[in-house]
Enzyme design. Structure first.
Site, short mmCIF file in Angstrom:
data_model
loop_
_atom_site.label_atom_id
_atom_site.label_comp_id
_atom_site.label_asym_id
_atom_site.label_seq_id
_atom_site.Cartn_x
_atom_site.Cartn_y
_atom_site.Cartn_z
N HIS A 204 -93.53 52.40 -55.07
CA HIS A 204 -94.10 52.35 -53.72
C HIS A 204 -95.62 52.29 -53.72
O HIS A 204 -96.23 51.95 -52.71
CB HIS A 204 -93.60 53.54 -52.88
CG HIS A 204 -94.16 54.87 -53.26
ND1 HIS A 204 -93.54 55.73 -54.13
CD2 HIS A 204 -95.30 55.51 -52.86
CE1 HIS A 204 -94.25 56.84 -54.25
NE2 HIS A 204 -95.32 56.73 -53.49
N ASP A 237 -87.97 54.09 -58.23
CA ASP A 237 -89.36 54.26 -57.79
C ASP A 237 -90.31 54.27 -58.98
O ASP A 237 -91.22 55.10 -59.07
CB ASP A 237 -89.54 55.53 -56.95
CG ASP A 237 -90.86 55.51 -56.19
OD1 ASP A 237 -91.41 54.41 -56.00
OD2 ASP A 237 -91.35 56.60 -55.80
N SER A 319 -99.32 59.92 -56.04
CA SER A 319 -98.13 59.21 -56.50
C SER A 319 -98.43 58.31 -57.69
O SER A 319 -99.42 57.58 -57.70
CB SER A 319 -97.57 58.35 -55.36
OG SER A 319 -96.74 59.09 -54.53
#
Length: 476
Positions: A204, A237, A319
Protein backbone atom coordinates in the site's frame (compact mmCIF):
# COMPACT_ATOMS: atom_id res chain seq x y z
CA UNK A 1 -10.78 10.24 19.44
CA UNK A 2 -9.66 13.78 19.95
CA UNK A 3 -10.82 16.68 22.06
CA UNK A 4 -10.43 20.37 21.46
CA UNK A 5 -10.97 23.27 23.81
CA UNK A 6 -12.38 26.38 22.23
CA UNK A 7 -11.22 29.65 23.82
CA UNK A 8 -13.11 32.91 24.11
CA UNK A 9 -11.76 36.43 23.77
CA UNK A 10 -10.05 37.84 26.83
CA UNK A 11 -8.58 41.28 27.58
CA UNK A 12 -4.82 41.76 27.25
CA UNK A 13 -2.75 40.18 29.99
CA UNK A 14 -1.83 42.41 32.93
CA UNK A 15 1.77 43.36 33.55
CA UNK A 16 1.91 40.97 36.50
CA UNK A 17 0.45 37.46 36.76
CA UNK A 18 -3.15 37.43 38.00
CA UNK A 19 -4.01 35.81 41.32
CA UNK A 20 -5.08 32.18 40.66
CA UNK A 21 -8.74 31.43 41.23
CA UNK A 22 -9.82 27.98 42.29
CA UNK A 23 -11.96 26.25 39.72
CA UNK A 24 -13.58 22.83 39.74
CA UNK A 25 -11.59 20.22 37.85
CA UNK A 26 -13.10 19.11 34.57
CA UNK A 27 -13.83 15.40 34.34
CA UNK A 28 -11.31 13.44 32.30
CA UNK A 29 -12.68 12.33 28.92
CA UNK A 30 -13.29 8.65 28.48
CA UNK A 31 -12.16 6.87 25.32
CA UNK A 32 -12.65 3.41 24.02
CA UNK A 33 -10.79 1.94 21.10
CA UNK A 34 -13.16 0.43 18.58
CA UNK A 35 -12.46 -2.97 17.19
CA UNK A 36 -11.61 -3.60 13.55
CA UNK A 37 -13.31 -6.37 11.53
CA UNK A 38 -11.64 -8.56 9.05
CA UNK A 39 -12.75 -11.37 6.76
CA UNK A 40 -11.97 -13.31 3.61
CA UNK A 41 -12.09 -16.86 2.32
CA UNK A 42 -9.39 -19.49 2.49
CA UNK A 43 -8.50 -18.99 -1.18
CA UNK A 44 -7.90 -15.29 -0.83
CA UNK A 45 -11.40 -14.37 -2.04
CA UNK A 46 -14.13 -12.53 -0.20
CA UNK A 47 -17.91 -12.17 -0.56
CA UNK A 48 -19.28 -8.94 -1.85
CA UNK A 49 -20.55 -6.51 0.75
CA UNK A 50 -19.55 -8.68 3.67
CA UNK A 51 -17.40 -7.99 6.67
CA UNK A 52 -17.24 -8.70 10.33
CA UNK A 53 -16.30 -6.67 13.34
CA UNK A 54 -13.71 -7.18 16.01
CA UNK A 55 -9.99 -7.47 16.20
CA UNK A 56 -8.87 -10.09 18.65
CA UNK A 57 -12.42 -10.24 20.02
CA UNK A 58 -15.42 -11.88 18.47
CA UNK A 59 -18.98 -10.80 17.87
CA UNK A 60 -21.78 -13.32 17.47
CA UNK A 61 -24.70 -12.81 15.21
CA UNK A 62 -22.83 -12.28 11.94
CA UNK A 63 -24.42 -13.97 8.96
CA UNK A 64 -22.47 -16.21 6.60
CA UNK A 65 -22.59 -16.39 2.85
CA UNK A 66 -20.42 -17.62 0.02
CA UNK A 67 -17.34 -15.59 -0.87
CA UNK A 68 -17.25 -13.58 -4.04
CA UNK A 69 -14.96 -14.86 -6.84
CA UNK A 70 -13.49 -11.43 -7.53
CA UNK A 71 -10.10 -10.28 -6.27
CA UNK A 72 -9.16 -8.14 -4.45
CA UNK A 73 -11.66 -8.71 -1.64
CA UNK A 74 -13.64 -5.76 -0.27
CA UNK A 75 -11.61 -4.41 2.64
CA UNK A 76 -13.26 -4.41 6.04
CA UNK A 77 -13.04 -1.18 8.02
CA UNK A 78 -10.32 -2.41 10.30
CA UNK A 79 -6.92 -1.46 11.51
CA UNK A 80 -5.65 1.25 9.15
CA UNK A 81 -2.30 1.00 7.45
CA UNK A 82 0.60 2.57 9.26
CA UNK A 83 1.00 5.18 6.53
CA UNK A 84 -2.48 5.47 5.17
CA UNK A 85 -1.96 3.69 1.90
CA UNK A 86 -2.51 4.99 -1.56
CA UNK A 87 -4.52 7.93 -2.63
CA UNK A 88 -4.43 9.54 0.75
CA UNK A 89 -4.21 13.04 -0.64
CA UNK A 90 -4.08 16.11 1.48
CA UNK A 91 -4.66 15.53 5.15
CA UNK A 92 -5.09 11.78 4.76
CA UNK A 93 -2.96 8.83 5.57
CA UNK A 94 0.62 9.16 4.46
CA UNK A 95 0.60 12.91 4.01
CA UNK A 96 3.56 14.86 5.36
CA UNK A 97 3.33 16.33 8.82
CA UNK A 98 2.09 19.91 8.79
CA UNK A 99 2.64 21.90 11.97
CA UNK A 100 -0.50 23.71 13.12
CA UNK A 101 -0.69 27.41 12.32
CA UNK A 102 -0.02 29.69 15.29
CA UNK A 103 -3.15 30.89 17.01
CA UNK A 104 -4.16 34.53 17.08
CA UNK A 105 -3.60 34.88 20.81
CA UNK A 106 -7.29 35.20 21.53
CA UNK A 107 -8.71 32.97 24.22
CA UNK A 108 -6.90 31.27 27.05
CA UNK A 109 -3.78 30.70 24.96
CA UNK A 110 -3.03 34.43 24.77
CA UNK A 111 -3.46 34.93 28.51
CA UNK A 112 -1.32 31.92 29.38
CA UNK A 113 1.43 33.09 27.02
CA UNK A 114 1.47 36.53 28.65
CA UNK A 115 1.56 35.02 32.13
CA UNK A 116 4.47 32.81 31.12
CA UNK A 117 6.38 35.80 29.74
CA UNK A 118 5.85 37.69 33.01
CA UNK A 119 6.96 34.66 35.01
CA UNK A 120 10.08 34.25 32.88
CA UNK A 121 11.00 37.90 33.31
CA UNK A 122 10.58 37.58 37.07
CA UNK A 123 12.61 34.40 37.04
CA UNK A 124 15.35 36.11 35.05
CA UNK A 125 15.56 38.90 37.59
CA UNK A 126 15.71 36.41 40.43
CA UNK A 127 18.41 34.45 38.69
CA UNK A 128 20.48 37.55 38.10
CA UNK A 129 20.14 38.59 41.72
CA UNK A 130 21.09 35.11 42.86
CA UNK A 131 24.23 35.20 40.72
CA UNK A 132 25.34 38.51 42.24
CA UNK A 133 24.83 37.26 45.79
CA UNK A 134 26.71 34.03 45.08
CA UNK A 135 29.55 35.94 43.46
CA UNK A 136 29.90 38.22 46.46
CA UNK A 137 29.78 35.23 48.80
CA UNK A 138 32.50 33.43 46.83
CA UNK A 139 34.79 36.43 47.01
CA UNK A 140 34.35 36.70 50.77
CA UNK A 141 34.15 33.15 52.03
CA UNK A 142 35.25 30.92 49.10
CA UNK A 143 33.12 28.72 46.89
CA UNK A 144 31.98 25.22 47.90
CA UNK A 145 30.68 24.37 44.40
CA UNK A 146 32.31 21.37 42.71
CA UNK A 147 32.60 21.85 38.93
CA UNK A 148 32.22 18.88 36.60
CA UNK A 149 35.22 18.00 34.51
CA UNK A 150 34.95 18.70 30.80
CA UNK A 151 36.80 15.44 30.12
CA UNK A 152 34.50 12.90 31.75
CA UNK A 153 35.02 10.37 28.96
CA UNK A 154 33.10 9.45 25.83
CA UNK A 155 29.64 7.94 26.05
CA UNK A 156 29.79 4.29 25.04
CA UNK A 157 27.01 3.04 22.76
CA UNK A 158 27.50 -0.69 22.54
CA UNK A 159 26.09 -2.66 19.59
CA UNK A 160 23.29 -4.09 21.74
CA UNK A 161 21.95 -0.71 22.84
CA UNK A 162 19.12 1.06 21.05
CA UNK A 163 21.53 3.77 19.93
CA UNK A 164 23.94 1.16 18.61
CA UNK A 165 21.22 -0.70 16.70
CA UNK A 166 19.82 2.52 15.26
CA UNK A 167 23.24 3.75 14.14
CA UNK A 168 23.79 0.52 12.23
CA UNK A 169 20.30 0.17 10.75
CA UNK A 170 19.43 3.74 9.77
CA UNK A 171 21.84 3.92 6.80
CA UNK A 172 19.98 0.95 5.27
CA UNK A 173 16.49 2.44 5.53
CA UNK A 174 14.80 4.79 3.08
CA UNK A 175 11.84 7.13 3.05
CA UNK A 176 9.62 6.31 0.08
CA UNK A 177 7.47 8.84 -1.72
CA UNK A 178 4.91 7.45 -4.17
CA UNK A 179 2.87 9.61 -6.51
CA UNK A 180 0.22 8.59 -9.02
CA UNK A 181 -0.23 10.09 -12.47
CA UNK A 182 -2.97 12.28 -11.00
CA UNK A 183 -0.66 13.66 -8.32
CA UNK A 184 -2.05 11.69 -5.39
CA UNK A 185 0.29 9.81 -3.11
CA UNK A 186 1.88 9.45 0.28
CA UNK A 187 4.97 8.68 2.28
CA UNK A 188 6.20 5.38 3.66
CA UNK A 189 9.36 3.55 4.54
CA UNK A 190 11.45 0.68 3.19
CA UNK A 191 14.74 -1.08 3.85
CA UNK A 192 17.61 -2.46 1.79
CA UNK A 193 17.01 -6.13 0.98
CA UNK A 194 20.08 -6.93 -1.12
CA UNK A 195 23.13 -5.34 -2.74
CA UNK A 196 21.42 -5.21 -6.14
CA UNK A 197 19.26 -2.31 -5.00
CA UNK A 198 16.04 -4.08 -4.04
CA UNK A 199 14.03 -2.34 -1.32
CA UNK A 200 11.28 -4.14 0.62
CA UNK A 201 8.21 -2.20 1.74
CA UNK A 202 4.41 -2.49 1.94
CA UNK A 203 2.22 -2.85 -1.12
CA UNK A 204 0.00 0.00 0.00
CA UNK A 205 3.02 2.32 0.25
CA UNK A 206 3.81 2.03 -3.48
CA UNK A 207 0.32 1.31 -4.86
CA UNK A 208 -0.05 4.83 -6.28
CA UNK A 209 3.09 4.47 -8.37
CA UNK A 210 2.32 1.03 -9.84
CA UNK A 211 0.63 2.26 -13.03
CA UNK A 212 2.91 4.91 -14.42
CA UNK A 213 3.36 6.93 -11.25
CA UNK A 214 6.52 8.33 -9.72
CA UNK A 215 8.53 6.62 -7.00
CA UNK A 216 11.55 7.89 -5.07
CA UNK A 217 13.61 6.57 -2.17
CA UNK A 218 15.65 8.88 0.06
CA UNK A 219 18.42 7.71 2.39
CA UNK A 220 19.20 9.41 5.73
CA UNK A 221 22.18 11.10 4.03
CA UNK A 222 19.70 12.99 1.85
CA UNK A 223 20.66 11.08 -1.29
CA UNK A 224 17.52 10.47 -3.35
CA UNK A 225 17.04 7.79 -6.02
CA UNK A 226 14.31 7.19 -8.53
CA UNK A 227 12.86 3.69 -8.18
CA UNK A 228 10.49 1.31 -9.92
CA UNK A 229 8.13 -1.37 -8.65
CA UNK A 230 9.48 -4.86 -9.28
CA UNK A 231 6.44 -6.67 -7.90
CA UNK A 232 3.68 -6.24 -5.35
CA UNK A 233 1.41 -8.59 -3.43
CA UNK A 234 -1.84 -7.02 -2.36
CA UNK A 235 -3.00 -9.88 -0.12
CA UNK A 236 0.29 -10.09 1.73
CA UNK A 237 0.75 -6.28 1.64
CA UNK A 238 4.38 -6.70 0.56
CA UNK A 239 6.13 -4.99 -2.33
CA UNK A 240 9.64 -4.83 -3.74
CA UNK A 241 11.03 -1.79 -5.52
CA UNK A 242 14.44 -1.36 -7.14
CA UNK A 243 16.62 1.72 -7.06
CA UNK A 244 17.68 3.13 -10.41
CA UNK A 245 21.45 3.63 -10.55
CA UNK A 246 21.79 1.99 -7.15
CA UNK A 247 25.04 2.74 -5.30
CA UNK A 248 27.62 0.00 -4.94
CA UNK A 249 27.97 0.32 -1.17
CA UNK A 250 24.46 -0.78 -0.17
CA UNK A 251 24.32 -2.70 3.11
CA UNK A 252 21.28 -5.01 3.40
CA UNK A 253 19.77 -5.35 6.84
CA UNK A 254 20.20 -8.74 8.47
CA UNK A 255 16.98 -10.77 8.54
CA UNK A 256 16.07 -12.50 11.78
CA UNK A 257 13.78 -15.46 12.48
CA UNK A 258 10.28 -14.29 13.34
CA UNK A 259 9.29 -17.81 14.44
CA UNK A 260 11.71 -17.53 17.36
CA UNK A 261 10.42 -14.18 18.58
CA UNK A 262 8.96 -14.27 22.08
CA UNK A 263 6.36 -12.05 23.73
CA UNK A 264 8.23 -9.44 25.75
CA UNK A 265 11.23 -9.24 23.41
CA UNK A 266 12.49 -5.71 22.80
CA UNK A 267 11.63 -4.08 19.47
CA UNK A 268 12.92 -1.08 17.54
CA UNK A 269 10.90 0.49 14.73
CA UNK A 270 12.30 2.81 12.08
CA UNK A 271 10.15 4.93 9.80
CA UNK A 272 8.88 8.33 8.70
CA UNK A 273 5.84 9.05 10.89
CA UNK A 274 3.88 11.99 9.47
CA UNK A 275 6.78 12.60 7.10
CA UNK A 276 9.40 12.85 9.85
CA UNK A 277 12.05 10.68 8.21
CA UNK A 278 14.51 8.46 10.06
CA UNK A 279 12.50 8.31 13.27
CA UNK A 280 13.39 5.57 15.77
CA UNK A 281 10.93 4.26 18.39
CA UNK A 282 11.13 1.34 20.81
CA UNK A 283 8.82 -1.14 22.50
CA UNK A 284 8.29 -4.85 22.97
CA UNK A 285 6.53 -7.72 21.24
CA UNK A 286 3.05 -7.54 22.75
CA UNK A 287 1.61 -10.64 21.07
CA UNK A 288 2.26 -13.13 18.28
CA UNK A 289 0.03 -14.67 15.61
CA UNK A 290 -2.48 -11.83 15.89
CA UNK A 291 -5.08 -12.20 13.09
CA UNK A 292 -5.30 -8.79 11.43
CA UNK A 293 -7.06 -7.49 8.35
CA UNK A 294 -5.94 -4.05 7.28
CA UNK A 295 -7.19 -1.60 4.70
CA UNK A 296 -6.28 1.80 3.34
CA UNK A 297 -9.94 2.77 3.50
CA UNK A 298 -10.19 3.31 -0.26
CA UNK A 299 -12.42 0.29 -0.79
CA UNK A 300 -9.98 -1.41 -3.14
CA UNK A 301 -7.20 -2.88 -1.03
CA UNK A 302 -7.13 -5.31 1.87
CA UNK A 303 -4.55 -7.62 3.36
CA UNK A 304 -4.64 -10.39 5.93
CA UNK A 305 -1.82 -11.42 8.21
CA UNK A 306 -0.94 -13.40 11.28
CA UNK A 307 0.90 -10.45 12.72
CA UNK A 308 3.46 -9.58 15.32
CA UNK A 309 1.89 -7.05 17.67
CA UNK A 310 4.11 -4.36 19.15
CA UNK A 311 3.68 -1.29 21.33
CA UNK A 312 6.54 0.53 19.62
CA UNK A 313 5.12 3.83 18.40
CA UNK A 314 3.96 3.36 14.78
CA UNK A 315 2.21 6.17 12.95
CA UNK A 316 1.25 7.16 9.39
CA UNK A 317 4.51 6.99 7.41
CA UNK A 318 6.00 4.06 9.36
CA UNK A 319 4.49 1.51 6.96
CA UNK A 320 7.04 -0.64 5.19
CA UNK A 321 9.77 0.11 7.69
CA UNK A 322 11.70 -2.55 9.58
CA UNK A 323 10.77 -3.84 13.01
CA UNK A 324 14.07 -4.88 14.58
CA UNK A 325 15.02 -7.01 17.54
CA UNK A 326 17.54 -5.93 20.17
CA UNK A 327 20.43 -7.13 18.00
CA UNK A 328 19.32 -5.21 14.94
CA UNK A 329 17.86 -8.13 13.00
CA UNK A 330 14.69 -7.49 11.01
CA UNK A 331 11.84 -9.52 12.50
CA UNK A 332 8.92 -7.82 10.76
CA UNK A 333 7.62 -5.14 8.41
CA UNK A 334 5.54 -2.47 10.13
CA UNK A 335 2.22 -2.48 8.33
CA UNK A 336 -0.85 -1.43 10.32
CA UNK A 337 -2.10 0.21 13.47
CA UNK A 338 -5.29 0.21 15.43
CA UNK A 339 -6.27 3.69 16.44
CA UNK A 340 -8.94 5.85 18.01
CA UNK A 341 -8.74 8.52 15.32
CA UNK A 342 -11.74 10.67 14.45
CA UNK A 343 -14.31 8.91 12.33
CA UNK A 344 -13.14 5.41 13.18
CA UNK A 345 -10.57 3.25 11.47
CA UNK A 346 -9.15 4.31 8.15
CA UNK A 347 -10.22 7.95 8.37
CA UNK A 348 -8.58 11.08 9.66
CA UNK A 349 -5.01 11.45 10.84
CA UNK A 350 -5.03 8.75 13.49
CA UNK A 351 -1.98 8.10 15.60
CA UNK A 352 -0.36 5.43 17.73
CA UNK A 353 -2.08 4.08 20.80
CA UNK A 354 0.46 1.31 21.28
CA UNK A 355 -1.27 -1.22 19.00
CA UNK A 356 0.95 -1.76 15.99
CA UNK A 357 1.14 -4.80 13.71
CA UNK A 358 4.01 -6.11 11.62
CA UNK A 359 4.20 -8.79 8.94
CA UNK A 360 6.53 -11.55 10.22
CA UNK A 361 9.79 -11.40 8.29
CA UNK A 362 9.82 -15.13 7.54
CA UNK A 363 6.67 -14.64 5.48
CA UNK A 364 7.79 -11.33 3.98
CA UNK A 365 11.14 -12.80 2.92
CA UNK A 366 9.43 -15.58 0.95
CA UNK A 367 7.06 -13.12 -0.71
CA UNK A 368 9.89 -10.71 -1.59
CA UNK A 369 11.96 -13.47 -3.14
CA UNK A 370 9.00 -14.59 -5.29
CA UNK A 371 8.38 -11.02 -6.41
CA UNK A 372 12.02 -10.53 -7.40
CA UNK A 373 12.05 -13.85 -9.23
CA UNK A 374 8.66 -13.83 -10.96
CA UNK A 375 7.18 -10.37 -10.46
CA UNK A 376 4.01 -11.93 -9.03
CA UNK A 377 3.04 -13.26 -5.62
CA UNK A 378 2.27 -16.90 -4.94
CA UNK A 379 -0.34 -17.71 -2.31
CA UNK A 380 -0.86 -20.98 -0.45
CA UNK A 381 -4.44 -22.28 -0.36
CA UNK A 382 -6.56 -25.23 0.74
CA UNK A 383 -9.10 -24.87 -2.06
CA UNK A 384 -12.27 -24.24 -0.04
CA UNK A 385 -14.53 -21.26 0.61
CA UNK A 386 -15.11 -20.46 4.25
CA UNK A 387 -17.61 -18.31 6.09
CA UNK A 388 -16.64 -14.88 7.33
CA UNK A 389 -18.62 -15.23 10.55
CA UNK A 390 -16.59 -14.02 13.52
CA UNK A 391 -18.17 -16.60 15.78
CA UNK A 392 -15.08 -17.81 17.67
CA UNK A 393 -16.12 -21.38 16.91
CA UNK A 394 -13.94 -21.92 13.86
CA UNK A 395 -13.87 -21.48 10.09
CA UNK A 396 -16.87 -23.17 8.50
CA UNK A 397 -16.74 -24.34 4.89
CA UNK A 398 -19.71 -22.76 3.14
CA UNK A 399 -22.54 -24.68 1.48
CA UNK A 400 -22.16 -22.73 -1.73
CA UNK A 401 -19.10 -21.31 -3.42
CA UNK A 402 -18.69 -17.89 -4.94
CA UNK A 403 -20.70 -17.20 -8.07
CA UNK A 404 -22.28 -20.64 -7.97
CA UNK A 405 -18.92 -22.44 -7.90
CA UNK A 406 -18.35 -25.49 -5.77
CA UNK A 407 -17.49 -24.58 -2.14
CA UNK A 408 -14.74 -27.21 -2.20
CA UNK A 409 -12.55 -26.98 -5.30
CA UNK A 410 -12.74 -30.27 -7.23
CA UNK A 411 -9.37 -31.99 -7.07
CA UNK A 412 -8.01 -29.34 -4.71
CA UNK A 413 -6.19 -29.90 -1.41
CA UNK A 414 -9.36 -29.81 0.72
CA UNK A 415 -11.20 -32.21 -1.59
CA UNK A 416 -8.29 -34.66 -1.59
CA UNK A 417 -8.28 -34.54 2.22
CA UNK A 418 -12.01 -35.35 2.36
CA UNK A 419 -13.22 -31.99 3.65
CA UNK A 420 -16.86 -31.16 2.86
CA UNK A 421 -19.26 -28.20 3.07
CA UNK A 422 -20.39 -27.65 6.64
CA UNK A 423 -17.12 -28.84 8.18
CA UNK A 424 -15.81 -26.42 10.81
CA UNK A 425 -12.02 -26.08 10.90
CA UNK A 426 -10.88 -25.44 14.48
CA UNK A 427 -7.10 -25.90 14.29
CA UNK A 428 -4.29 -25.68 11.75
CA UNK A 429 -1.32 -27.52 13.21
CA UNK A 430 -1.16 -26.15 16.77
CA UNK A 431 -2.88 -22.84 15.96
CA UNK A 432 -6.45 -22.41 17.17
CA UNK A 433 -8.72 -21.23 14.34
CA UNK A 434 -11.62 -19.08 15.52
CA UNK A 435 -12.80 -17.66 12.18
CA UNK A 436 -12.33 -17.69 8.43
CA UNK A 437 -9.97 -14.70 8.44
CA UNK A 438 -7.80 -16.35 11.07
CA UNK A 439 -7.55 -19.46 8.88
CA UNK A 440 -6.49 -17.37 5.89
CA UNK A 441 -3.82 -15.56 7.85
CA UNK A 442 -2.39 -18.84 9.11
CA UNK A 443 -2.46 -20.49 5.68
CA UNK A 444 -0.59 -17.54 4.20
CA UNK A 445 2.25 -17.97 6.69
CA UNK A 446 3.00 -21.20 4.82
CA UNK A 447 4.26 -21.90 1.33
CA UNK A 448 2.57 -23.96 -1.39
CA UNK A 449 3.49 -27.61 -0.96
CA UNK A 450 3.70 -27.41 2.83
CA UNK A 451 1.88 -30.19 4.66
CA UNK A 452 -0.35 -29.04 7.51
CA UNK A 453 -2.59 -30.85 9.95
CA UNK A 454 -6.18 -29.65 10.02
CA UNK A 455 -8.57 -30.39 12.86
CA UNK A 456 -12.24 -30.04 12.03
CA UNK A 457 -15.68 -30.89 13.39
CA UNK A 458 -18.41 -32.71 11.49
CA UNK A 459 -21.67 -33.85 13.01
CA UNK A 460 -20.48 -33.07 16.52
CA UNK A 461 -17.36 -35.23 16.17
CA UNK A 462 -13.78 -34.10 15.86
CA UNK A 463 -11.53 -35.28 13.04
CA UNK A 464 -7.92 -34.68 12.03
CA UNK A 465 -6.50 -34.83 8.52
CA UNK A 466 -3.25 -33.89 6.76
CA UNK A 467 -3.52 -31.41 3.89
CA UNK A 468 -0.87 -30.49 1.34
CA UNK A 469 -1.36 -26.83 0.47
CA UNK A 470 -1.92 -25.81 -3.13
CA UNK A 471 -0.98 -22.54 -4.81
CA UNK A 472 -2.47 -19.57 -6.59
CA UNK A 473 -0.35 -17.13 -8.59
CA UNK A 474 -1.13 -13.43 -8.66
CA UNK A 475 -3.65 -11.23 -6.92
CA UNK A 476 -6.37 -11.58 -9.54
Amino acid sequence: MSTENEGTAVPPAPSAPPVPVDAPAAPAPQAQAPHGPYGQDAQGQAPQGQGSSGDAGHHPGASSSAPDPSWPPPPPPTAPYGDGGSGSGSGGWGSSYQPPAPKSGRGRGGLVAAVLVAALVAGGLGGGLGYVLAKDNDESTGSTTVSASANGGDVKRDPGTTAGVAAKALPSTVTIEAESTSGEGGTGTGFVFDKQGHIVTNNHVVADAVDGGKLTATFPTGKKYDAEVVGHAQGYDVAVVKLKNAPADLKPLTLGDSDKVAVGDSTIAIGAPFGLSDTVTTGIISAKNRPVASSDGSGSQASYMSALQTDASINPGNSGGPLLDARGNVIGINSAIQSTGNGGFGTGQSGSIGLGFAIPINQAKYVAQELIKNGKPVYAKIGASVSLDDSSEGAQITDQGAGGAAPVEPGGPAAKAGLKPGDVITKLDDRVIDSGPTLIGEIWTHQPGDKVTITYERGGKQHTVDVTLGSRVGDN
